[in-house]
Write an enzyme that holds these catalytic residues in place. Structure first.
Site, short mmCIF file in Angstrom:
data_model
loop_
_atom_site.label_atom_id
_atom_site.label_comp_id
_atom_site.label_asym_id
_atom_site.label_seq_id
_atom_site.Cartn_x
_atom_site.Cartn_y
_atom_site.Cartn_z
N GLY A 22 39.70 26.65 31.26
CA GLY A 22 39.31 27.95 30.73
C GLY A 22 41.30 28.62 30.99
N CYS A 391 35.97 50.06 43.62
CA CYS A 391 34.40 50.17 43.35
C CYS A 391 33.74 50.40 45.06
CB CYS A 391 34.13 48.98 43.01
SG CYS A 391 32.36 49.31 42.02
N ARG A 475 25.57 50.67 41.50
CA ARG A 475 24.04 50.76 41.71
C ARG A 475 24.68 51.97 42.42
NH1 ARG A 475 20.94 47.44 38.99
NH2 ARG A 475 21.02 45.58 39.81
N HIS A 522 36.56 49.54 38.19
CA HIS A 522 37.16 48.22 38.64
C HIS A 522 38.40 47.77 38.56
CE1 HIS A 522 34.41 46.46 41.59
NE2 HIS A 522 33.54 47.04 40.38
N GLU A 524 41.15 46.54 37.90
CA GLU A 524 41.43 44.94 38.22
C GLU A 524 41.13 44.29 36.42
OE1 GLU A 524 39.41 45.99 40.22
OE2 GLU A 524 38.05 44.33 40.10
N1 GLN Z 1 27.49 47.58 45.53
C1 GLN Z 1 28.36 48.76 45.46
C2 GLN Z 1 27.57 49.37 44.23
O1 GLN Z 1 26.65 49.46 43.84
C3 GLN Z 1 29.89 48.56 44.87
C4 GLN Z 1 29.49 47.45 43.82
C5 GLN Z 1 31.26 47.11 43.41
O2 GLN Z 1 31.75 46.58 44.29
N2 GLN Z 1 31.10 46.32 42.56
O3 GLN Z 1 27.70 50.37 44.13
#
Ligand code: GLN
Length: 546
Positions: A22, A391, A475, A522, A524
């Site tokens: 990669g 997140c 979610r 996210h 990152e």
């Molecule tokens: N588990 C959490 C959600 O679904 C956070 C998801 C995550 O950190 N990508 O909202």
């Protein structure tokens, strides 16, 4: 305007996996881009999963998410980081996705009554997709990385696509074998070329001859070894490129240029010579090599139990984003993994977080290690240690605040406690049905969504603009019913969806804490080596003040 005829480069692995195919793909893309050629990269994953979203990161590494919501392989992150381009779903395919579209076409009578066969229809679909990606990116060059290793049953149809494209466009298509040259003998100095010779023969038996061999090894390949591969594999010596281990992946492009890889590729693709301009990139590499002062960041998460390799792969974008920001401040990043379960067993051990300049709780799912993460967040908040929640790390920071500051002792996320009396983190209304029906594939809130930033906040100052777009994969959300109470007690929702329904960024004011900030998205995923993400940049800056 003259019609663009893109050139096609394929990379396939020989001998074994995990040798950095990669990064090699991304680096070749970089050295061609640095010659002023518009370059795009494609990843082919030879498994039946339709995308990477249904695979555990401990199995397969991080699930990377594109702007358009595609859940894909972590290599796509390397392509985006090296090329500084946003890729789309046309840049990613799996065996499952290719079969799925061939079967859908068949159901739609698009094959006009013909018998649909694995060969040629599957390889033809692969070629069509590669051409589509080229057109979409307006690319002069398309580099396609075929996952797995030659000789595996799984990727044979993709090699067949290369063979067919080579017949169709012989002067526009080349194949590069990324091989591994193991070292034996005392001190591991004797490089063995035989496995590479076998890998080339295996390719030959699929009707393919590599145009270039990239020889991955612990050390540089000497002329004698190159001559041996050349003679036995039907290649000129200058087409054997030495690819020794380097300290940082960002050194790989300049390292390839030492063996004039870019020039070799241009010549083979009948493109005229062009000089490269890697000045900015070289400046970065020089910081990577010379930075002495460190910044020490702890990542608090559940312990996967299989060693550092797995962890590094599961959170590769987080690690790279920390590095980009550290290099921006000319610091050498020291990143350590801190297992949150330890804080559950030995609550006082949370004190060890004070050894770090800053703490991150990254994304995650499920209940394991969650109470330990919450304990870590509380410690950071109370001890004023810079904290950055990504997140899940943001959601857990809201839970901690609700429990400790609002006194809602049973505050929780319904992901873990479906009957929590205070569900401060709750399922997104549109997600309820998906979970109830176990409809998990590609159904999270995925990809880029806009957010509006509040003036006078850390977030607003970091980005330097009012509206941003960031990538998501979740979610659950901050429950709107608790927002007023949280705000009254000092929590600031500095980033919100344009309709104000979704809380995208949470922070504490700077006079209360040097840096306590979490994002529902996210960040990152959008950090680039020469353009660190603004929030990572500010997090590292705050960490350095400690
Ligand atoms: N588990 C959490 C959600 O679904 C956070 C998801 C995550 O950190 N990508 O909202």
């Amino acid at each position: 305007m003259a019609k663009r005829t893109p050139k096609y480069i394929f990379l396939v692995g020989g001998v074994m996996s995990g040798v950095g195919k990669g990064v090699a793909t991304a680096s070749i893309a970089k050295i061609l881009q640095s010659r002023g050629l518009e370059t795009t990269a494609i990843k082919i994953d030879p498994y039946v999963n339709v995308d990477a979203g249904t695979m555990s990161p401990t199995e397969h590494g991080e699930v990377f998410v594109l702007d358009d919501g595609t859940e894909c392989d972590q290599d796509m992150g390397n392509y985006e980081r090296f090329l500084d381009r946003d890729l789309t779903k046309t840049n990613y395919m799996t065996t499952g996705s290719v079969y799925l579209s061939v079967i859908q076409k068949e159901r739609n009578l698009e094959y006009e009554g013909k018998q649909v066969e694995v060969v040629p229809h599957i390889p033809l679909e692969v070629i069509t997709r590669i051409e589509r990606a080229a057109a979409k990116a307006k690319a002069d060059i398309v580099i396609t990385e075929i996952g797995g290793t030659v000789g595996e049953y799984q990727n044979i149809l993709f090699l067949e696509a290369v063979r067919m494209l080579k017949i169709r466009k012989p002067t526009d298509t080349i194949l590069i074998l990324v091989s591994f040259v193991p070292a034996l003998g005392a001190g591991g100095t004797e490089l063995k070329t035989k496995p590479t010779q076998y890998a080339v023969r295996t390719l030959n038996s699929a009707g393919l001859q590599p145009d270039i061999v990239l020889a991955r090894a612990g050390a540089s390949l000497d002329q004698r070894r190159k001559a041996r591969i050349s003679l036995n594999c039907n290649l000129q010596i200058r087409d054997i490129i030495s690819a020794p281990n380097v300290e940082s992946i960002y050194e790989v492009p300049t390292n390839f240029e030492k063996d004039k890889l870019g020039d070799r590729i241009l010549e083979k693709l009948s493109l005229k010579h062009r000089d490269h301009d890697l000045r900015d990139w070289k400046r970065l590499v020089s910081i990577v090599r010379t930075a002495k002062k460190t910044v020490k960041i702890g990542i608090v998460g559940k312990y996967f139990g299989s060693g550092d390799f797995i962890l590094t792969d599961s959170y590769i974008s987080v690690l790279e984003a920390i590095k980009h920001a550290a290099y921006h401040w000319r610091r050498k990043p020291v990143i350590e993994w801190v297992a949150s379960e330890e804080f559950e067993k030995y609550p006082r051990s949370v004190q060890k977080l004070s050894e770090y300049h800053g703490i991150i709780v990254p994304g995650g799912f499920g209940s394991r290690g969650v109470e330990g993460k919450i304990a870590a967040i509380r410690y950071c908040r109370e001890r004023k240690i810079p904290y950055f929640g990504l997140c899940y790390g943001m959601q857990l920071a809201v839970i901690e605040y609700a429990r400790t500051v609002l006194g809602l002792r049973k505050a929780h996320t319904t992901e873990i406690a479906s009957k929590a009396p205070d569900p401060v983190i709750d399922i997104l209304p549109e997600q309820r049905k998906n979970v109830a029906e176990k409809n998990y594939g590609a159904t999270m809130r995925l990809g880029a969504y806009p957010a509006i930033l509040k003036p006078g906040t850390i977030a607003r100052a970091a980005y330097g603009k009012q509206q941003i777009s960031e990538r998501h994969r979740h979610r659950y959300e901050v429950n709107p019913r608790y927002i007023e109470r949280l705000e009254k007690k000092g929590m600031v929702f500095s980033g919100q969806s344009p309709d104000r329904r979704l809380m995208e960024i949470m922070e504490l004011p700077r006079d209360k804490h040097p840096f306590f900030l979490g994002t529902q998205f996210h960040p990152e995923l959008k950090s680039r080596p020469l353009r660190p993400h603004p929030l990572f940049r500010e997090f590292i800056r705050a960490s350095l003040r400690r």
